[in-house]
Write an enzyme that holds these catalytic residues in place. Sequence first.
Site: not given
Ligand SMILES: Nc1ncnc2c1ncn2[C@@H]1O[C@H](COP(=O)(O)OP(=O)(O)O)[C@@H](O)[C@H]1O
Ligand SMILES: [Mg+2]
Lengths: 100, 164
Positions: B46, B50, B121
């Site tokens: 995860e 991300n 996502r």
């Molecule tokens: N490393 C990262 N850099 C930039 N934005 C991030 C990062 N990790 C998470 N995000 C933001 O947080 C949101 C939620 O992350 P997550 O719970 O993993 O859901 P998903 O990946 O399914 O969108 C993402 O949609 C993104 O906008």
């Molecule tokens: Mg994610």
Amino acid sequence: MEEFHVIDNCLMVRLPEEIDHHRAGYIAEQADCYIAQNAVEHVVFDFEDTKFMDSSGIGIIAGRYKQISCLGGKVYAIHVNRQIGRMLHMSGISSLVDIR
Amino acid sequence: MKNEIELYFDGISNNESLARVTVAAFVAHLNPTLEELADIKTAVSEAVTNSIIHGYENYHGYGKYTGSIPAYLPVHTGKVRLYCLLEKDVLHIEVSDKGRGIENIDKAMEPLYTTRPELERSGMGFAFMEAFMDDLEVESTPGQGTTVRMKKKMTAGSWFDGEE
Ligand SMILES: Nc1ncnc2c1ncn2[C@@H]1O[C@H](COP(=O)(O)OP(=O)(O)O)[C@@H](O)[C@H]1O
Ligand SMILES: [Mg+2]
């Protein structure tokens, strides 16, 4: 490797050993091709071979559910192990999909 | 007993499996249960995913848009850092990127919240990291990058107790 079979109005998707974002796009894309070309009504995701999954797997199921549920189709998830079951429940997808 | 590793890799989806297999190998000698291993691998997957899709916006996994952009061709270059520390019976994992960062961390961490619904996502990434690890901390600066820190107490036996 993932496998796709159409049996009557059902698409059977045998999922691979590992489901992550790297593979998810391909699986979703292939499933959509089969759905469009074969007048598929229901989709069955078979997790028998699957040893690893992350939230990308939830996206694959939710995406196919959106497509076929509006035409009255159902989505099934079979051979779901404890770990994967936990993720399906936490995401709420378990209320949309018939899990066996 | 203390052991640490640090790994830098390109922020492309091909490396998602590399990252989780590396962490699984790092703790293998503790004989973790299958459930512990699955928890750790999912959490790492995860965090790394991300960094790749949201941090560096390299969202083309294998197969998707194969006609135009193969998965190994990053839209934006950048490295993901994976750091693991095993200290006594606690596994510490850090995943960082120098990507676009997160504006509102509280919002991002809400279950089902995603800024990329068009990529299918699910918004469950942080929720799974939180559920499968004992501790989760997110630090992020817009325009500079994101670091995710996770901890998990390993249940494995006497291996730790030897020295000290
Ligand atoms: N490393 C990262 N850099 C930039 N934005 C991030 C990062 N990790 C998470 N995000 C933001 O947080 C949101 C939620 O992350 P997550 O719970 O993993 O859901 P998903 O990946 O399914 O969108 C993402 O949609 C993104 O906008
Ligand atoms: Mg994610």
